[in-house]
Motif scaffolding. Sequence first.
Motif, short mmCIF file in Angstrom:
data_model
loop_
_atom_site.label_atom_id
_atom_site.label_comp_id
_atom_site.label_asym_id
_atom_site.label_seq_id
_atom_site.Cartn_x
_atom_site.Cartn_y
_atom_site.Cartn_z
N ARG A 362 1.92 -28.05 -52.80
CA ARG A 362 0.88 -27.10 -52.10
C ARG A 362 1.38 -25.87 -52.05
O ARG A 362 2.44 -25.44 -51.89
CB ARG A 362 0.46 -27.86 -50.66
CG ARG A 362 -0.17 -29.18 -50.72
CD ARG A 362 -0.38 -29.41 -49.32
NE ARG A 362 -1.16 -30.71 -48.85
CZ ARG A 362 -0.39 -31.80 -48.76
NH1 ARG A 362 1.14 -31.79 -48.62
NH2 ARG A 362 -1.07 -32.73 -48.47
N PHE A 364 0.18 -22.26 -49.82
CA PHE A 364 -0.32 -21.78 -48.46
C PHE A 364 -0.15 -20.19 -48.79
O PHE A 364 0.81 -19.45 -49.09
CB PHE A 364 0.05 -22.20 -47.28
CG PHE A 364 0.03 -23.77 -47.25
CD1 PHE A 364 -1.10 -24.54 -46.52
CD2 PHE A 364 0.77 -24.58 -47.74
CE1 PHE A 364 -1.33 -25.65 -46.43
CE2 PHE A 364 0.56 -26.24 -47.62
CZ PHE A 364 -0.46 -26.34 -46.78
N LEU A 387 -4.14 -23.08 -47.12
CA LEU A 387 -4.02 -23.81 -48.29
C LEU A 387 -4.83 -23.00 -49.35
O LEU A 387 -6.03 -23.10 -49.38
CB LEU A 387 -4.62 -25.20 -48.17
CG LEU A 387 -4.20 -26.11 -49.61
CD1 LEU A 387 -2.93 -26.22 -50.20
CD2 LEU A 387 -4.96 -27.62 -49.60
#
Length: 401
Positions: A362, A364, A387
């Motif tokens: 992920r 961010f 995100l």
Amino acid sequence: MFRQIILAAAVLVLAACSPDKAAAPEEAATSFITANVPPPATATDTKGDGVLRDADNRPYGYALLGEKFPEFTATMADGQAFDSAVLNRWMVIDIWGIWCGDCMRDAPYVAALATAIEQDPDLYFLSIHVPANASRTTPEELYGKYGSVEAYFTEKGYSYPTVLDTDMSIREKLKISWTPSYLLISPDGVIRAFRTDLSVAGGEPVKDFLKDVARVKSEVRKAEFGGAPLPAGIGPDGTMGLKGPTPFTLDAMKAAFPGHEILTDRAYVGEQAYPVFLIQTLPADRQAGHLVYVVEPDWTLGNVGSVVTRNTDVAGPDGGKVGQMKLKALSPEARSLCKFETDAVDALFVCPDSAENPRFIRAFGAGGDFDGKLSDAAPDYQEEAVLLEMKYLPPAPADDQ
């Protein structure tokens, strides 16, 4: 004698467009076709080139129908370079010439067609200006009194992207036996449909042509990308039907993402380009499809290296979505793996699911009201990072054995 020679030359020039005699409506080769079918008994090979034609010399079929659009490079009327490899969207292509009387009769319809296509986010328009034959390629013979395609557009008050064939090479590659000719190309580069003049079509030529285009697009998509879409999700186990080692091929993408359109494109690292697949929803109600995933190859270009999404409807393994989930939603253990990275576009916390062999990452970024560096922000502000992207990294084939 001089007058007779001039008239004979004029007949030769116009032969590629139309002679005086008009074909009977039921025999005219003016249909929108998606496959070559046996022509009527009245069809004749009037030019000795193996092409069966109607009484106006229009061809009943097209040699490349159903085949890949030929590859070539050229220059456009505005001076830009053109490469046919970029034709990876639904596209209508008009092959014409200023020298051609039938093309000039079609000109108002083409202008209307190009304008209508501009309103459709799922369809593009391109024209290719070609010579009558290989012996008529001087500027005077190509462009007449206008001197150039750009000057022609200036006088007419409209323009559209136009590729220039100044030596007959493109016309020969495309096997064009009549101008004007219209081709419909699908994103995979296949020539899906063909027709000749719009001006002799009857009815509402532009509207009817676009209806035919829409029908073909629907049929092709149903055949190529049919099936019920799988739930849009991504995580360490994969995404939709792409789970584990996967060949970087169109067939593999169709199998992994049913109910979605697969487009080919190029991505760049500096000046180096590499191929990617774009996975998007099917268009509906004249609305363009939405990008769901970008599939990138590994270094061999033979297998999938990563699947990336920034689509706000795609859920991660814990339900988190782009634009909604915040860094603080991760567990302390997961946050401990995050690293701060910067590039020319984003300042990101990159958070893999594993420090040694990540399968899911992920990224961010700061909220819209942050104008500093995340690394300088207080820890509680860092946790508010939103995100921006999720990425699945499938194992290499050797790793899965």
